[in-house]
Structures are given as C-alpha cells and as structure tokens.
Write a protein that holds these residues in place. Structure first.
Motif, PDB file in Angstrom:
ATOM      1  N   UNK A 163       0.851  -1.199   0.000  1.00 31.77           N
ATOM      2  CA  UNK A 163       0.000   0.000   0.000  1.00 31.77           C
ATOM      3  C   UNK A 163       0.888   1.250   0.000  1.00 31.77           C
ATOM      4  N   UNK A 164       1.830   1.272  -0.940  1.00 31.30           N
ATOM      5  CA  UNK A 164       2.888   2.292  -0.932  1.00 31.30           C
ATOM      6  C   UNK A 164       2.364   3.707  -1.135  1.00 31.30           C
ATOM      7  N   UNK A 165       1.152   3.859  -1.668  1.00 33.07           N
ATOM      8  CA  UNK A 165       0.615   5.223  -1.828  1.00 33.07           C
ATOM      9  C   UNK A 165       0.471   5.930  -0.481  1.00 33.07           C
ATOM     10  N   UNK A 166       0.463   5.157   0.620  1.00 32.50           N
ATOM     11  CA  UNK A 166       0.339   5.764   1.950  1.00 32.50           C
ATOM     12  C   UNK A 166       1.570   6.594   2.328  1.00 32.50           C
ATOM     13  N   UNK A 167       2.696   6.395   1.637  1.00 34.20           N
ATOM     14  CA  UNK A 167       3.903   7.151   1.963  1.00 34.20           C
ATOM     15  C   UNK A 167       3.894   8.524   1.311  1.00 34.20           C
ATOM     16  N   UNK A 168       3.026   8.697   0.328  1.00 35.42           N
ATOM     17  CA  UNK A 168       3.008   9.941  -0.431  1.00 35.42           C
ATOM     18  C   UNK A 168       2.021  10.936   0.164  1.00 35.42           C
ATOM     19  N   UNK A 169       2.472  12.147   0.364  1.00 31.98           N
ATOM     20  CA  UNK A 169       1.579  13.194   0.846  1.00 31.98           C
ATOM     21  C   UNK A 169       0.576  13.603  -0.224  1.00 31.98           C
ATOM     22  N   UNK A 170       0.786  13.115  -1.458  1.00 38.40           N
ATOM     23  CA  UNK A 170      -0.167  13.372  -2.538  1.00 38.40           C
ATOM     24  C   UNK A 170      -1.143  12.200  -2.690  1.00 38.40           C
ATOM     25  N   UNK A 171      -0.962  11.143  -1.909  1.00 37.76           N
ATOM     26  CA  UNK A 171      -1.819   9.968  -2.025  1.00 37.76           C
ATOM     27  C   UNK A 171      -3.080  10.108  -1.204  1.00 37.76           C
ATOM     28  N   UNK A 172      -4.129   9.354  -1.597  1.00 38.46           N
ATOM     29  CA  UNK A 172      -5.419   9.518  -0.923  1.00 38.46           C
ATOM     30  C   UNK A 172      -5.446   8.903   0.466  1.00 38.46           C
ATOM     31  N   UNK A 173      -4.484   8.064   0.804  1.00 32.59           N
ATOM     32  CA  UNK A 173      -4.457   7.424   2.115  1.00 32.59           C
ATOM     33  C   UNK A 173      -3.169   7.759   2.867  1.00 32.59           C
ATOM     34  N   UNK A 174      -2.663   8.978   2.694  1.00 33.98           N
ATOM     35  CA  UNK A 174      -1.395   9.357   3.311  1.00 33.98           C
ATOM     36  C   UNK A 174      -1.413   9.085   4.812  1.00 33.98           C
ATOM     37  N   UNK A 175      -0.342   8.409   5.294  1.00 31.87           N
ATOM     38  CA  UNK A 175      -0.197   8.108   6.716  1.00 31.87           C
ATOM     39  C   UNK A 175       1.185   8.566   7.171  1.00 31.87           C
ATOM     40  N   UNK A 176       1.246   9.509   8.087  1.00 31.53           N
ATOM     41  CA  UNK A 176       2.532  10.061   8.502  1.00 31.53           C
ATOM     42  C   UNK A 176       3.546   9.009   8.949  1.00 31.53           C
ATOM     43  N   UNK A 177       3.087   7.920   9.567  1.00 30.24           N
ATOM     44  CA  UNK A 177       4.021   6.897  10.056  1.00 30.24           C
ATOM     45  C   UNK A 177       4.862   6.298   8.935  1.00 30.24           C
ATOM     46  N   UNK A 178       4.344   6.324   7.696  1.00 30.63           N
ATOM     47  CA  UNK A 178       5.089   5.759   6.579  1.00 30.63           C
ATOM     48  C   UNK A 178       6.369   6.540   6.290  1.00 30.63           C
ATOM     49  N   UNK A 179       6.441   7.807   6.706  1.00 29.36           N
ATOM     50  CA  UNK A 179       7.631   8.604   6.442  1.00 29.36           C
ATOM     51  C   UNK A 179       8.853   8.077   7.194  1.00 29.36           C
ATOM     52  N   UNK A 180       8.632   7.337   8.279  1.00 36.20           N
ATOM     53  CA  UNK A 180       9.756   6.780   9.037  1.00 36.20           C
ATOM     54  C   UNK A 180      10.448   5.644   8.294  1.00 36.20           C
ATOM     55  N   UNK A 216       5.750  16.439   8.687  1.00 38.18           N
ATOM     56  CA  UNK A 216       6.407  17.391   7.792  1.00 38.18           C
ATOM     57  C   UNK A 216       7.748  17.829   8.384  1.00 38.18           C
ATOM     58  N   UNK A 217       7.790  18.090   9.675  1.00 36.10           N
ATOM     59  CA  UNK A 217       9.035  18.481  10.333  1.00 36.10           C
ATOM     60  C   UNK A 217      10.039  17.332  10.342  1.00 36.10           C
ATOM     61  N   UNK A 218       9.553  16.117  10.552  1.00 33.98           N
ATOM     62  CA  UNK A 218      10.443  14.955  10.558  1.00 33.98           C
ATOM     63  C   UNK A 218      10.996  14.690   9.164  1.00 33.98           C
ATOM     64  N   UNK A 219      10.112  14.806   8.156  1.00 37.89           N
ATOM     65  CA  UNK A 219      10.542  14.560   6.783  1.00 37.89           C
ATOM     66  C   UNK A 219      11.560  15.571   6.305  1.00 37.89           C
ATOM     67  N   UNK A 220      11.561  16.750   6.888  1.00 40.86           N
ATOM     68  CA  UNK A 220      12.524  17.798   6.520  1.00 40.86           C
ATOM     69  C   UNK A 220      13.746  17.779   7.430  1.00 40.86           C
ATOM     70  N   UNK A 221      13.866  16.741   8.251  1.00 41.61           N
ATOM     71  CA  UNK A 221      14.998  16.549   9.162  1.00 41.61           C
ATOM     72  C   UNK A 221      15.115  17.675  10.186  1.00 41.61           C
ATOM     73  N   UNK A 222      13.983  18.285  10.522  1.00 39.07           N
ATOM     74  CA  UNK A 222      13.988  19.353  11.527  1.00 39.07           C
ATOM     75  C   UNK A 222      13.831  18.762  12.922  1.00 39.07           C
TER      76      UNK A 222
END
Length: 561
Positions: free
Chosen positions: A141-158, A397-403
């Motif tokens: 369900x890789x679309x969950x990693x995309x912030x442009x996807x309909x099922x975006x889940x922040x946990x996938x960014x890890x 968003x902050x985690x994905x930007x390494x902040x």
C-alpha cells in the motif's frame, strides 16, 4: 541451474503455479537482480507473489511493511501452510507470539517478517531487525507514503530512516493506485529510479460501474435497500460518516438482511468479529466507513455500493475495486446526492494544520531546553489544543525535513532550532498545494458522478492520465448510449421500410441541436444551461451549480433572453 530455471521451479513447487501474470515476472526478476521496484497493479493481480517468490530465493530475510493488520495474519497463515516461516508484529499480536517472533528474528529462522510502519519506527524493534541481513524491504500500500496519495499516513515517512538502518536493501513498493504525482513521490522517498516503475494498468473488464442521481436522503436510503435486496452474493456498502453507516446498517438489519457493521468508533474486538464473520460468509453484507477494506482478500464480493461518495477517484477505485477479485462480473454503484460533497469538504477542512497551528507545534518544541531528552506525542498533545490528526501531519512534515528526530525511547527531539517564520511558511507551502489538489480531486469525483461519459474512460483518464479511445460498453452510460443508438437505428430502419420504393430515404433522425450555454428546461429539475452536448446526451448546469446528464428527448430548448 539458471536463475530462470530456479524461478520456475520455486513457482511450481511452492505455489503450484506454472506461469506468472503480466507485470509479476518483470517485478520479480528486477527484485532478484537487486534493483528497486514500484509495481502498480490492480486489486487481484497478485501483488503478494511479487515478494513471496523472491523471499524464498533470496539469502536473507524479507521485511514487509503494511498497514493491513488483518492481511498480515492471512498471509502468515498461507505461508505457514506451504512451509515458510513468517512472523508478524502489530498491536493485535499476543505477547507470547511477539516473544516467539523476536526469538525467530534473533536466530534467523524467520524468512518473512510482517510489520506496521509504527512498529518499524520503534528503535528497539529496528535494532532486532539489524542483527541479521535484510535482502528485501517491501512497502505494501505504498501510496500511503506519499503526501499526494489519498491514504497518506505520517508513520510511513519513518520508512526512509529505517532503510538507512537496514543497510539500504532493494525496495519493492506495491500499490493498486498511483497517479504520476503519487508515483514520483513514492520513488523519490524510497530511492526507486524511473526505470523501476512497472504499471500494468488499472482497467478491470469485470467491474461494471454505475451512478444513480437521487433527490433526497429518503430516496437514497430506499434505493440502497432495493439494490442490496436485489443483488446476489456478498457485498460492501460504504458510507463516508459513522452516522450514515449506522443508519444504513440498521435499515438493512430491520429489512431482514444478513449484515455487519464496521467503523473506527467500534471496539477493536467488535471490528474483528464483524470482519471475521464477513470473510467467513456468515454475514452477506458489510456496511462500513473507509476504515474497512484495504487489503481485504475476499474474492467473491459481487457488489460494492457507495452510499456517499469518497473524496477522490483514486479512493473510489480502491474501494470499488474490492469487488470481483475472482474475475467474475461485479457491480460498483454510487448513489449520488449533490449535498454529499459538503461532507467531504468538511473532512478536507480538518485534514491539514493551518499555518498558525504548524508554527505553534514548532515553537512548542523550540521552547524546550536544547539538551532536553525529548517530548512524547501525548505530552505535546496536552500542551497544544490541536486535533490529533493535524498534529501528526505537522510532525511528519518536520520529521521529513529533518527538523526533528525520533529518539530511541520514541520521544521527539528538535534538531534545528533556528527556523524563522518565513522558513516555516515556505516549508508548509506543500500543504497549501495539497489543499488545492484535494479540492480539484473532489471536483473530479463530482464530475464522474454527473457525467454522461463512459465511467471507465473518466476513471482511466484520472488514474493513468489518458482515457482509452474505446468505451467500456458495460457501465450505465455506455449501456444508455447503446440503447439510444439502437433506438435511432431501429427508427431509421423503420422509416426506410415504410418509404415508397420510388423515393429513396434521404433524411436521418437527428438529436436536437443544442449550443453551449443554450438555455434549456428539464421537467422536474427546472431551467438551466447546456455545458456539453452530443447525439447521445446533454449535460445541463442548473442555478444551484449542480450538473446532470439527460437524454436529448428530455431537454427542452428555451429562447435566449
């Protein structure tokens, strides 16, 4: 033995199959060659085999990251049946099974490891995984990693961070739906080159789409009952809200239908019981919100009825695509009431943090001492009056930007303390763009509901960027157009037959000619203006902004003022 020979032998001996489906062979061969892949395949196309087969041929373990807890158990049981040691880690696994799974990780006996992105983010669990080689990392369900996807889940960014810790093994990303924007985002985040994108297409000829436009809520509920009553086999009825799901469930139950209920506000045990009953065939119909269904492996679902429309066509395709996984004809119907759009607009309004909320999260972290050990999500929620979902999105968003970073104990620690308001505003621009995209996606969903075009052409134009030249021939609009064309042909033939032999037929029946913006009147709906017209259908926009499609015979042309 050659790689091809080993592949065929493993396919036959382990899975009892002689050949692979389109796309499967490309994905598997690329994975076995140590290269990253994004495989976009429709539901029922055999995505799980794309990692299960390589897992038996690669030397190390395969780690599968998935949000689908129910599917993990199903896959684990199927793999165990063919002698493959698979373990699962998620919130539903009992403590003794977790301990056994951890032991299997340490001694290397676990060939396939199923886990959630939340569990993967746990430093202790990730430490166990790093003790032995990971040969393949699968993101289901890789679309969950995309912030442009309909099922975006922040946990996938890890997952990006975990990739580094695991030594950057080859990645196999799997999904049934990915627009060009979503696919590009997935590949960027997971390090998949453009050449690793395999898309087998989304068209499924056995799914027959239809939309019914209704006048009010009472009519819609009556129609839902009638459709469920007249449909054969098992089915799912989707509602956008818990309130609507409960109302439809109660109405079906009172009408004597075998029906279950699934939504996020029910207790976990009740949800599992409802799902198990549906999967086992003990109840025929499941009424649910979109909390139900992702990864549901029930092949004989004959109908999916949407009582309220979802926010976008990719979500609609994903949910309706749970029908007909066995390849047999299945119906996918949307009951359309224009004011249902407001429900989705409400949800979209609460999806992303406002600029002030985003800055408030950063300032709260910035205010803590620089040598602070970190703050937990629960503590941050107590400090900030921001809804949980918005808080998670801001942190992602902050985690994905390494902040900010997640410490080994799971707490949050700010890495960059020098962000200005201007820099934070620039960082949040992507979410402003996403809001615009969400509104456009909802408008496209409304267009699908109101159009007189082939349903599959509209879906594929959105999902694949290009509509096929041929109509599907099976959706409600195609059937209506075919009936209209047949009636025209029959009338023309009758006219020729009645004409005297000495006078050749020179006139053909024509649909009334309507110009764009032509004032018209439609019985029951009132006056409006034409926004598109062809020989088979007229689309009219009314004063309230709604658009509806009619046969030309039902549209009366008015004189221009």
């Amino acid at each position: 033995m050659s790689l091809e020979g080993r592949l065929k032998r493993t396919l036959r001996d382990a899975f009892g199959l002689e050949t692979l489906r389109p796309g499967q062979q490309q994905a598997i061969e690329r994975v076995l060659g140590g290269r990253a892949v994004l495989a976009v395949m429709p539901t029922g196309a055999g995505k799980s085999l794309c990692y299960q087969l390589p897992a038996l041929m690669l030397p190390g373990r395969t780690v599968v990251i998935s949000p689908l807890i129910a599917l993990m158990k199903d896959q684990q049981e199927k793999l165990s049946a063919i002698g493959v040691h698979a373990v699962q880690f998620n919130s539903h696994v009992p403590a003794d099974e977790i301990r056994a799974g951890e032991a299997a990780l340490c001694d290397g006996s676990a060939r396939i490891v199923f886990t959630t992105p939340e569990r993967l983010a746990d430093p202790a669990f990730l430490g166990l995984l790093t003790q032995r080689r990971t040969s393949l990392l699968v993101v289901d369900e890789a679309h969950c990693i995309s912030q442009w996807g309909h099922d975006f889940r922040p946990a996938f960014l890890d997952i990006e961070m975990a990739l580094e810790k695991l030594g950057r093994p080859p990645v196999l990303a799997l999904t049934a739906t990915a627009s060009e924007e979503v696919a590009a985002d997935i590949m960027k985040r997971l390090g998949i080159p453009q050449g690793g994108w395999i898309d087998t297409g989304t068209y499924r000829a056995n799914l027959h789409y239809a939309v019914e436009q209704l006048a009010d809520e009472d009519e819609k509920l009556r129609r839902a009952l009638a459709l469920v009553r007249s449909s054969q086999g098992s089915g799912i009825v989707y509602a956008a809200t818990v309130r609507a799901a409960e109302a439809v469930h109660d109405a079906l139950r009172d009408a004597g239908q075998s029906v279950g209920l699934y939504h996020g506000r029910r207790a976990a045990a009740d949800r599992r019981q409802a799902q198990d009953a549906f999967m086992a065939g003990e109840v025929r119909v499941m009424v649910a919100t979109n909390a139900f269904g992702m990864g549901i492996d029930k092949p004989d679902i004959r109908f999916v009825l949407h009582y309220q429309m979802p926010p976008a066509l990719d979500a609609y395709y994903q949910e309706s695509g749970r029908a007909g996984r066995d390849g047999a004809p299945s119906s996918c119907t949307l009951l359309y009431l224009r004011r249902d759009k407001a429900v989705q607009q409400f949800f979209l309004g609460g999806r992303y943090p406002a600029q002030e909320e985003f800055e408030a999260v950063y300032r709260a972290l910035q205010a803590r001492p620089g040598d602070d050990a970190g703050i937990t999500l629960a503590q941050l929620r107590q400090e900030l009056p921001i809804p949980r979902n918005k808080l998670r999105v801001a942190l992602s968003l902050l985690r994905g930007s390494r902040i900010l970073a997640t410490l080994p104990d799971g707490s949050i620690h700010l890495q960059r303390r020098d962000m200005t308001s201007e820099a934070l505003r620039a960082l949040a621009t992507g979410y402003r763009d996403r809001r615009v995209q969400d509104r456009e996606a909802l408008d496209r969903m409304v267009f699908y509901a109101e159009t007189g075009q082939c349903r599959w052409q509209v879906l594929l134009a959105y999902l694949e960027g290009e509509a096929p030249a041929e109509r599907c021939g099976t959706c409600d609009n195609c059937r209506r157009i075919a009936r209209h064309e047949a009636a025209l042909a029959a009338a023309s033939a009758a006219r020729i037959e009645r004409a005297p032999l000495r006078r050749p037929a020179t006139r053909r029946m024509r649909a009334p000619a309507f110009a764009l913006r032509q004032p018209v009147k439609v019985r029951r709906y009132g006056e409006g203006q034409v926004v598109s017209a062809d020989a088979a259908s007229i689309t009219v926009e009314f004063a309230d902004g709604s658009r509806r499609c009619f046969l030309p015979a039902y549209v009366e042309a008015l004189r221009r003022a």
